[in-house]
Enzyme design. Structure first.
Site, short mmCIF file in Angstrom:
data_model
loop_
_atom_site.label_atom_id
_atom_site.label_comp_id
_atom_site.label_asym_id
_atom_site.label_seq_id
_atom_site.Cartn_x
_atom_site.Cartn_y
_atom_site.Cartn_z
N TYR A 148 0.85 -1.22 -0.06
CA TYR A 148 0.11 -0.07 0.02
C TYR A 148 0.99 1.19 0.08
CZ TYR A 148 -3.59 3.24 1.50
OH TYR A 148 -4.33 4.69 1.51
N ASP A 162 -1.35 15.70 6.19
CA ASP A 162 -2.04 15.14 5.25
C ASP A 162 -3.02 15.79 5.01
OD1 ASP A 162 -2.88 13.04 3.62
OD2 ASP A 162 -3.40 11.69 5.21
N ASP A 196 -2.90 5.64 -2.57
CA ASP A 196 -3.86 6.52 -2.23
C ASP A 196 -3.78 7.86 -3.06
OD1 ASP A 196 -5.25 8.33 -0.64
OD2 ASP A 196 -4.01 8.28 1.35
N ASP A 220 -5.96 10.12 -2.68
CA ASP A 220 -6.95 11.29 -2.14
C ASP A 220 -8.16 11.65 -2.37
OD1 ASP A 220 -4.91 11.47 -0.03
OD2 ASP A 220 -3.90 13.20 -0.77
N HIS A 245 -7.03 4.46 -4.75
CA HIS A 245 -8.43 4.94 -4.21
C HIS A 245 -8.64 6.47 -4.38
CE1 HIS A 245 -6.92 5.79 -0.17
NE2 HIS A 245 -6.30 4.60 -0.28
N GLU A 265 -11.43 9.23 -2.59
CA GLU A 265 -12.25 9.43 -1.78
C GLU A 265 -13.42 10.56 -1.99
OE1 GLU A 265 -9.06 9.82 0.98
OE2 GLU A 265 -9.37 12.09 1.30
N CYS A 291 -6.97 13.38 7.50
CA CYS A 291 -7.02 11.79 7.69
C CYS A 291 -8.38 11.46 7.83
CB CYS A 291 -6.03 11.67 9.13
SG CYS A 291 -6.26 10.17 9.75
N ARG A 325 -13.41 5.28 -2.01
CA ARG A 325 -13.22 5.37 -0.50
C ARG A 325 -14.32 6.24 -0.13
NH1 ARG A 325 -8.23 7.57 3.05
NH2 ARG A 325 -9.58 9.00 4.26
N GLU A 377 -14.42 4.30 5.17
CA GLU A 377 -13.30 4.44 6.10
C GLU A 377 -13.94 4.77 7.32
OE1 GLU A 377 -10.48 4.90 6.99
OE2 GLU A 377 -9.49 6.69 6.47
N ASN A 399 -9.12 -0.53 6.97
CA ASN A 399 -8.01 0.32 7.34
C ASN A 399 -7.44 0.32 8.75
OD1 ASN A 399 -6.07 2.42 7.55
ND2 ASN A 399 -7.49 4.12 7.21
C1 LIG Z 1 -5.29 5.50 4.94
C2 LIG Z 1 -4.94 6.94 4.85
O1 LIG Z 1 -5.74 7.54 3.92
C3 LIG Z 1 -3.52 7.25 4.29
O2 LIG Z 1 -2.92 8.11 3.63
O3 LIG Z 1 -2.34 6.22 4.63
C4 LIG Z 1 -4.95 7.48 6.24
C5 LIG Z 1 -4.09 7.01 7.36
C6 LIG Z 1 -3.80 7.71 8.63
O4 LIG Z 1 -3.58 9.06 8.45
O5 LIG Z 1 -3.68 7.13 9.60
C7 LIG Z 1 -6.33 7.68 6.65
O6 LIG Z 1 -7.01 8.91 6.28
O7 LIG Z 1 -7.03 6.96 7.37
MG LIG Z 2 -4.72 9.09 2.83
#
Ligand SMILES: C[C@](O)(C(=O)O)[C@H](CC(=O)O)C(=O)O
Ligand SMILES: [Mg+2]
Length: 303
Positions: free
Chosen positions: A48, A62, A89, A91, A116, A118, A126, A161, A195, A217
């Site tokens: 991943y 993020d 990912d 986004d 994926h 979202e 996040c 997602r 999610e 996840n």
């Molecule tokens: C899965 C996720 O999108 C990621 O970017 O890895 C994050 C992981 C995280 O920040 O813990 C998420 O949004 O869950």
């Molecule tokens: Mg992410």
């Protein structure tokens, strides 16, 4: 030696085949190309490539600051280092539906097996934080239709997602997640990433409502309990990710080692925790480069 010998199309075909088998596929997050090699060596099913890790690696939160070029470039470096399929990912797809289309083609070109997209608004955050907001259903579906129409390899996995679960408490949020998952599948999503599910029962509810593979996840310090692979498999989850875990481990170990270096002035007490030089050379397949020139690997490394 060098990069993976398996063409991306073949990785995608095999990934689809394994997903269809119904078994649970385990995809730890690779925080760099070398860790992808280790994930393969340890017998996992895929890697991943996390947006959170990619951002953190650049010292950024993020929140959608990274660009398509940066994400595709890093994802390509990681994906080509392993024979395993890589899921990235993407986004919110880096813009409007037309940008989502370009994102998918770029990620195909970069050798990914799937991505994926979202349904959060921009700036995203996040999925396990409070205060998230999602776009309306029509916009979410447009993103997925654009992704599906854009791909040139039908085996490239378009995963939708949905972050809607956390926008309302209890059953209301869960109901919204199930409804949105169904609509995303109708729009052409090959798989669903629900999610911030809180319990195994919530995963089971999504599983019961749709026919395509679902992802769990298992990110730490978030909203979901940390279920085992067996528990997730038992409720019909098809793919599990530990997106940031290996980075967390590496950064935790690095911090402790820096403290030791400050306190002791050397790292002798840490040697047992380090990847040995010999192990690194095995992982990068150093010896095989003698294929080009036998003077490349003409030494011994003491273990
Ligand atoms: C899965 C996720 O999108 C990621 O970017 O890895 C994050 C992981 C995280 O920040 O813990 C998420 O949004 O869950
Ligand atoms: Mg992410």
């Amino acid at each position: 030696m060098l990069y993976s010998k398996t063409p991306a199309a073949e990785k995608r075909r095999l990934f689809r085949e394994r997903l269809a088998s119904g078994e649970l596929l385990r995809f730890p997050g690779a925080f760099n190309p070398l860790s992808a090699r280790m994930i393969e060596q340890k017998g996992f099913d895929g890697v991943y490539i996390s947006g959170a890790v990619l951002s953190a690696d650049l010292g950024l939160p993020d929140i959608g600051l990274t660009t398509l070029t940066e994400v595709a470039g890093r994802a390509q470096q990681i994906a080509r280092m392993t024979e395993l399929p890589a899921l990235v990912d993407a986004d919110t797809g880096f813009g409007e539906p037309m940008n989502v289309a370009r994102t998918i083609q770029t990620l195909e070109d970069a050798g990914l097996a799937g991505a994926h997209i979202e349904d959060q608004i921009n700036p995203k955050r996040c999925g396990h934080l409070d205060g998230k907001a999602v776009v309306d259903e029509a916009t979410a579906l447009k993103r997925i239709r654009a992704a599906v129409d854009a791909r040139r390899d039908e085996n490239f996995l378009v995963m939708a997602r949905t972050d809607i679960r956390a926008t309302a408490p209890g059953d209301v949020g869960l109901r919204a997640a199930v409804d949105r998952a169904q609509a995303l599948v109708d729009a052409g999503a090959d798989a669903i990433f629900p999610e911030a599910m809180r319990t195994l029962e919530e995963f089971a509810a999504v599983r019961a409502a749709i026919d395509v593979p679902i992802l769990a996840n298992m990110t730490e310090f978030g909203k979901s309990e940390l279920f085992s692979a067996q528990q997730l498999s038992d409720v019909g989850v098809n793919l599990v990710i530990w997106p940031v875990s290996m980075l967390r481990i590496a950064m935790g170990a690095t911090e402790r080692a820096l403290d030791t270096l400050n306190a002791e002035g050397h790292l002798t007490s840490k040697l047992g925790e380090m990847q040995h030089r010999a192990e690194l050379y095995d992982l990068v397949d150093y010896e095989s480069y003698n294929h080009f020139d036998t003077s490349v690997f003409n030494f011994e490394v003491e273990r």
